[in-house]
Design a protein around this motif. Structure first.
Motif, PDB file in Angstrom:
ATOM      1  N   CYS A  63     -38.808 -70.854 -25.083  1.00 15.46           N
ATOM      2  CA  CYS A  63     -39.373 -71.556 -23.927  1.00 15.46           C
ATOM      3  C   CYS A  63     -40.898 -71.513 -23.946  1.00 15.46           C
ATOM      4  N   THR A  64     -41.461 -70.353 -24.205  1.00 16.17           N
ATOM      5  CA  THR A  64     -42.914 -70.202 -24.225  1.00 16.17           C
ATOM      6  C   THR A  64     -43.536 -71.054 -25.316  1.00 16.17           C
ATOM      7  N   LEU A 122     -43.692 -81.984 -18.589  1.00 11.10           N
ATOM      8  CA  LEU A 122     -42.799 -80.831 -18.480  1.00 11.10           C
ATOM      9  C   LEU A 122     -42.402 -80.720 -17.015  1.00 11.10           C
ATOM     10  N   GLN A 136     -40.427 -78.459 -15.476  1.00 10.83           N
ATOM     11  CA  GLN A 136     -40.377 -77.119 -14.909  1.00 10.83           C
ATOM     12  C   GLN A 136     -40.743 -76.102 -15.971  1.00 10.83           C
ATOM     13  N   ARG A 137     -41.682 -75.232 -15.625  1.00 10.88           N
ATOM     14  CA  ARG A 137     -42.070 -74.171 -16.547  1.00 10.88           C
ATOM     15  C   ARG A 137     -41.049 -73.042 -16.466  1.00 10.88           C
ATOM     16  N   ASP A 138     -40.881 -72.348 -17.568  1.00  4.23           N
ATOM     17  CA  ASP A 138     -39.931 -71.241 -17.660  1.00  4.23           C
ATOM     18  C   ASP A 138     -40.199 -70.197 -16.578  1.00  4.23           C
ATOM     19  N   GLU A 139     -41.452 -69.854 -16.363  1.00  7.80           N
ATOM     20  CA  GLU A 139     -41.773 -68.810 -15.372  1.00  7.80           C
ATOM     21  C   GLU A 139     -41.434 -69.260 -13.954  1.00  7.80           C
ATOM     22  N   ASP A 140     -41.500 -70.563 -13.668  1.00  6.41           N
ATOM     23  CA  ASP A 140     -41.140 -71.065 -12.348  1.00  6.41           C
ATOM     24  C   ASP A 140     -39.649 -70.909 -12.089  1.00  6.41           C
ATOM     25  N   GLU A 186     -43.469 -74.729 -24.304  1.00  5.64           N
ATOM     26  CA  GLU A 186     -44.499 -75.052 -23.313  1.00  5.64           C
ATOM     27  C   GLU A 186     -45.861 -75.204 -23.978  1.00  5.64           C
ATOM     28  N   LYS A 187     -46.171 -74.323 -24.920  1.00  7.16           N
ATOM     29  CA  LYS A 187     -47.439 -74.441 -25.655  1.00  7.16           C
ATOM     30  C   LYS A 187     -47.470 -75.713 -26.484  1.00  7.16           C
ATOM     31  N   ILE A 247     -45.911 -78.533 -25.785  1.00 12.61           N
ATOM     32  CA  ILE A 247     -46.118 -79.642 -24.847  1.00 12.61           C
ATOM     33  C   ILE A 247     -47.587 -79.746 -24.467  1.00 12.61           C
ATOM     34  N   GLU A 248     -48.235 -78.605 -24.207  1.00 10.85           N
ATOM     35  CA  GLU A 248     -49.670 -78.605 -23.886  1.00 10.85           C
ATOM     36  C   GLU A 248     -50.479 -79.182 -25.042  1.00 10.85           C
TER      37      GLU A 248
END
Length: 127
Positions: A95-96, A114, A116-120, A99-100, A102-103
């Protein structure tokens, strides 16, 4: 005949490979127990047939439990087994990294979103 793996990741991908299995596992990792209809809401792109197939394969691999409640209408609930819970660090890293990635795509000017972020998701589940 003995099954031979050339590298450990082959065995991992044999169990969790494909588009949907890691997504299903991540949702179970964050939400705990999930009913079939909840999966359909959480993973809008998956067909009922594919969801059923992937859940069965994950159950056969020993990663998830399927609990059927004797009631009308039928209720089925899925959760990670202790063995499946061992996937937590792997799923979090996937997941991390995603997300990187995608950024990075966004920084290159690509039209990527994105939802929803994993941490959310993790925060919602624990609160």
């Amino acid at each position: 005949m003995k099954k031979v793996y050339n590298i450990g990741v082959e065995a991992t991908l044999e169990v969790i490979g494909g588009k949907w299995k890691p997504i299903i596992l991540c949702h179970l990792n964050h939400h705990g127990k999930i009913r079939t209809n909840e999966f359909r809401r959480l993973i809008p792109g998956i067909s009922q047939k594919m969801l059923t197939s992937q859940l069965r394969e994950l159950e056969q691999s020993g990663l998830i439990n399927r609990k059927v409640f004797n009631q009308v209408p039928p209720k089925v609930e899925y959760s990670l087994t202790p063995y499946g819970q061992e996937m937590d660090p792997v799923l979090n890293i996937l997941c991390t990294w995603g997300e990187k990635h995608i950024e990075m795509l966004q920084d290159k000017g690509e039209d990527v979103l994105l939802m929803q972020r994993d941490e959310d998701i993790a925060i919602k589940h624990t609160s």
